[in-house]
Design an enzyme around this catalytic site. Structure first.
Site, PDB file in Angstrom:
ATOM      1  N   HIS A  82     -10.271  -4.274  -3.677  1.00 17.40           N
ATOM      2  CA  HIS A  82     -11.245  -4.252  -2.579  1.00 17.40           C
ATOM      3  C   HIS A  82     -10.507  -4.162  -1.255  1.00 17.40           C
ATOM      4  O   HIS A  82      -9.558  -4.908  -1.011  1.00 17.40           O
ATOM      5  CB  HIS A  82     -12.105  -5.518  -2.594  1.00 17.40           C
ATOM      6  CG  HIS A  82     -13.082  -5.553  -1.465  1.00 17.40           C
ATOM      7  ND1 HIS A  82     -14.274  -4.873  -1.499  1.00 17.40           N
ATOM      8  CD2 HIS A  82     -13.029  -6.146  -0.253  1.00 17.40           C
ATOM      9  CE1 HIS A  82     -14.908  -5.051  -0.360  1.00 17.40           C
ATOM     10  NE2 HIS A  82     -14.178  -5.825   0.416  1.00 17.40           N
ATOM     11  N   ASP A 161     -26.413 -12.327  -1.141  1.00 11.48           N
ATOM     12  CA  ASP A 161     -25.554 -11.780  -0.090  1.00 11.48           C
ATOM     13  C   ASP A 161     -26.341 -10.853   0.835  1.00 11.48           C
ATOM     14  O   ASP A 161     -26.126 -10.854   2.045  1.00 11.48           O
ATOM     15  CB  ASP A 161     -24.361 -11.039  -0.704  1.00 11.48           C
ATOM     16  CG  ASP A 161     -23.433 -10.518   0.384  1.00 11.48           C
ATOM     17  OD1 ASP A 161     -22.921 -11.340   1.157  1.00 11.48           O
ATOM     18  OD2 ASP A 161     -23.260  -9.294   0.487  1.00 11.48           O
ATOM     19  N   ARG A 168     -26.943 -13.312   8.947  1.00 13.05           N
ATOM     20  CA  ARG A 168     -25.703 -13.518   9.717  1.00 13.05           C
ATOM     21  C   ARG A 168     -25.583 -12.482  10.834  1.00 13.05           C
ATOM     22  O   ARG A 168     -25.146 -12.798  11.947  1.00 13.05           O
ATOM     23  CB  ARG A 168     -24.482 -13.410   8.785  1.00 13.05           C
ATOM     24  CG  ARG A 168     -24.288 -14.618   7.895  1.00 13.05           C
ATOM     25  CD  ARG A 168     -23.305 -14.317   6.784  1.00 13.05           C
ATOM     26  NE  ARG A 168     -21.998 -13.947   7.285  1.00 13.05           N
ATOM     27  CZ  ARG A 168     -21.110 -13.224   6.602  1.00 13.05           C
ATOM     28  NH1 ARG A 168     -21.384 -12.793   5.386  1.00 13.05           N
ATOM     29  NH2 ARG A 168     -19.944 -12.934   7.131  1.00 13.05           N
ATOM     30  N   SER A 183     -18.870 -13.859   0.706  1.00  8.84           N
ATOM     31  CA  SER A 183     -19.679 -12.643   0.616  1.00  8.84           C
ATOM     32  C   SER A 183     -18.934 -11.573  -0.195  1.00  8.84           C
ATOM     33  O   SER A 183     -19.474 -10.986  -1.142  1.00  8.84           O
ATOM     34  CB  SER A 183     -19.979 -12.144   2.037  1.00  8.84           C
ATOM     35  OG  SER A 183     -20.381 -10.802   2.045  1.00  8.84           O
ATOM     36  N   LYS A 187     -19.421 -10.598  -4.742  1.00 11.03           N
ATOM     37  CA  LYS A 187     -19.716  -9.264  -5.277  1.00 11.03           C
ATOM     38  C   LYS A 187     -18.602  -8.801  -6.215  1.00 11.03           C
ATOM     39  O   LYS A 187     -18.858  -8.195  -7.250  1.00 11.03           O
ATOM     40  CB  LYS A 187     -19.901  -8.269  -4.112  1.00 11.03           C
ATOM     41  CG  LYS A 187     -21.199  -8.540  -3.352  1.00 11.03           C
ATOM     42  CD  LYS A 187     -21.335  -7.707  -2.105  1.00 11.03           C
ATOM     43  CE  LYS A 187     -20.472  -8.187  -0.983  1.00 11.03           C
ATOM     44  NZ  LYS A 187     -20.726  -7.668   0.333  1.00 11.03           N
TER      45      LYS A 187
HETATM   46  N1  URA Z   1     -17.933  -7.342   4.058  1.00  8.76           N
HETATM   47  C1  URA Z   1     -18.756  -8.060   3.260  1.00  8.76           C
HETATM   48  O1  URA Z   1     -19.085  -7.642   2.155  1.00  8.76           O
HETATM   49  N2  URA Z   1     -19.185  -9.253   3.731  1.00  8.76           N
HETATM   50  C2  URA Z   1     -18.847  -9.756   4.920  1.00  8.76           C
HETATM   51  O2  URA Z   1     -19.254 -10.843   5.257  1.00  8.76           O
HETATM   52  C3  URA Z   1     -18.004  -8.987   5.732  1.00  8.76           C
HETATM   53  C4  URA Z   1     -17.560  -7.776   5.281  1.00  8.76           C
END
Ligand code: URA
Length: 443
Positions: A82, A161, A168, A183, A187
């Site tokens: 990632h 999320d 947020r 977050s 995932k």
């Molecule tokens: N990318 C994400 O998936 N979440 C965040 O909070 C910031 C960047």
């Protein structure tokens, strides 16, 4: 349990239990707890932070809000990478086939571009015929058979999320390390990989502005992954210049193919080899990082990674002939050069602005519903550290709308900071966070 009492505890800097965290996240996703209470909770986290355990509890509660991808029928070690987002970041397009060629299973869920950063799905969709939507069965079958499949994230993956991020975004609570880390990691973990390697970017084109901030985020994410049973490492890399030369979807596919042919930009090739080396090591395919990197180098130079890329493209309906015939990729109608207005050393590049310039041409989205123009973008021939004479070509604009070009040219020119003296050397890779902690990069 009462929601306001949990918020009060966090506001006062007390430590929450797993049950309290679950109560809030579960209640929020089910619509039992309103936005205004979770907004207050997020702000309390923003100021008070979370401990390592609390961050893991939050991540688990988020994962449990939806479906986990079931990869139990996929044999072998499953790995994922990632990137926290950058400009010209086409790493997945090279790294995916490279590690799949080395026997690692890549079951990847990728995102789309938004704002100044691009997205892997948009890049892949610039290949004629390529499908990013596969049924779960087809996805698993491709991963089992070829070792790689790349699709979009399903709506059922971590629904918490989606709700939390939207909240947020409008409550000034995005820039919190435990919130970003949970977050991203929720995932990644829900997507089912055993080995997760992160590329945490810092600098002008990135979320984190300094190496220290990126190190904190990398550390939080690695701890979450380790706490939830994953093999983890995070590279901390610089985004004060684009990765490679190309910014824009089809242009980046072409550059990724060049890299798979062993003719790519040095920074992109190096990053991919280092990420692959770490993945091979963590997956048990190599006895240490250096032999993992040598394994990757061999796969690249023998053409095995390029062959895997061809198979992967064809398996998802794309034209694999793009590998040999690059003009099968979409191309823009017009090309314009951007020339240096003074001589000197490029000391810095405003990478974010270069990403925004590509977005203005149509390579990216300013809102989620914008459509992408696959052929447009920029190629930055000169980058930080290069010396240029007045009039040298810094970059090429690939455009379909001539009317945009003056504005984009100005933006690109202003993104290059040229001075009389050379800049201090800033390595692409700053360091690595592993199970044993942080190490400054020694190459
Ligand atoms: N990318 C994400 O998936 N979440 C965040 O909070 C910031 C960047």
């Amino acid at each position: 349990m009462r929601c306001s009492e949990i918020i009060e505890k966090k506001r006062n800097g007390e430590i929450l239990s797993c049950k309290e965290m679950e109560f809030l996240i579960d209640g929020y996703v089910k619509g039992l707890i309103p936005d205004y209470q979770i907004a207050a909770f997020l702000m309390a986290i923003y100021f008070q932070g979370l401990t390592e355990e609390e961050t893991i509890y939050l991540t688990e509660a988020m994962i449990n809000s939806g479906e986990r991808i079931d990869l139990s029928s996929v044999t072998g070690v499953k790995a994922d990478k990632h990137s926290t987002g950058g400009v010209g970041d086409k790493t997945t397009l090279v790294l995916g086939p490279l590690i799949a060629a080395g026997g690692i299973k890549v079951a990847k869920m990728s995102g789309r571009g938004l704002g100044h950063t691009g997205g892997t799905l948009d890049k892949l969709e610039s290949i004629p015929g390529f499908r990013t939507q596969l049924s779960p069965e087809e996805f698993r079958e491709n991963v089992n058979k070829l070792g790689i499949a790349v699709v979009g994230q399903t709506a059922d993956l971590v629904p918490a999320d989606k709700k939390l991020y939207a909240l947020r975004d409008v409550t000034a609570t995005v820039e919190s390390v435990p919130l970003i880390a949970s977050s991203i990691m929720s995932k990644k973990i829900a997507a089912g990989a055993d080995v997760i390697v992160l590329d945490v970017k810092y600098g002008s084109g990135a979320f984190m502005k300094t190496a220290e901030q990126a190190k904190d985020l990398a550390d939080a994410m690695v701890k979450i992954g380790l706490g939830l049973g994953k093999k983890m490492a995070a590279l901390i890399t610089n985004m004060d210049r684009p990765l490679g030369y190309a910014i824009g979807n089809a242009l980046e596919i072409k550059e990724a193919i060049d890299t798979l042919k062993g003719k790519g930009p040095v920074d992109l090739s190096d990053l991919c080899l280092n990420l692959a080396g770490e993945i091979f090591y963590l997956a048990g395919k190599a006895s240490d990082f250096s032999s993992g990197r040598e394994l990757a180098r061999g796969l690249l130079s023998r053409g095995a990674a390029l062959d895997k890329f061809r198979e992967f493209i064809a398996a998802q309906g794309g034209s694999k002939d793009v590998v040999e015939t690059e003009n099968l990729l979409p191309q823009a109608d017009f090309r314009f050069t951007v020339q240096a207005s003074v001589k000197g050393w490029i000391n810095n590049m405003k990478t974010r602005d270069l990403g925004l310039a590509a977005m203005k041409l149509g390579a990216g989205r300013s809102t989620k519903d914008d459509t992408i123009d696959s052929g447009v973008g920029l190629v930055c021939y000169k980058k930080t550290g290069d010396y240029v004479e007045k009039g040298d070509t810094l970059a090429m604009i690939h455009a379909n709308d001539e009317d945009q070009v003056d504005e984009v040219k100005k933006l690109v020119l202003q993104s290059y900071i040229i001075k009389e003296t050379p800049p201090a050397e800033k390595p692409l890779i700053y360091g690595i966070v592993k199970e044993s902690g942080f190490e400054k990069w020694s190459g």
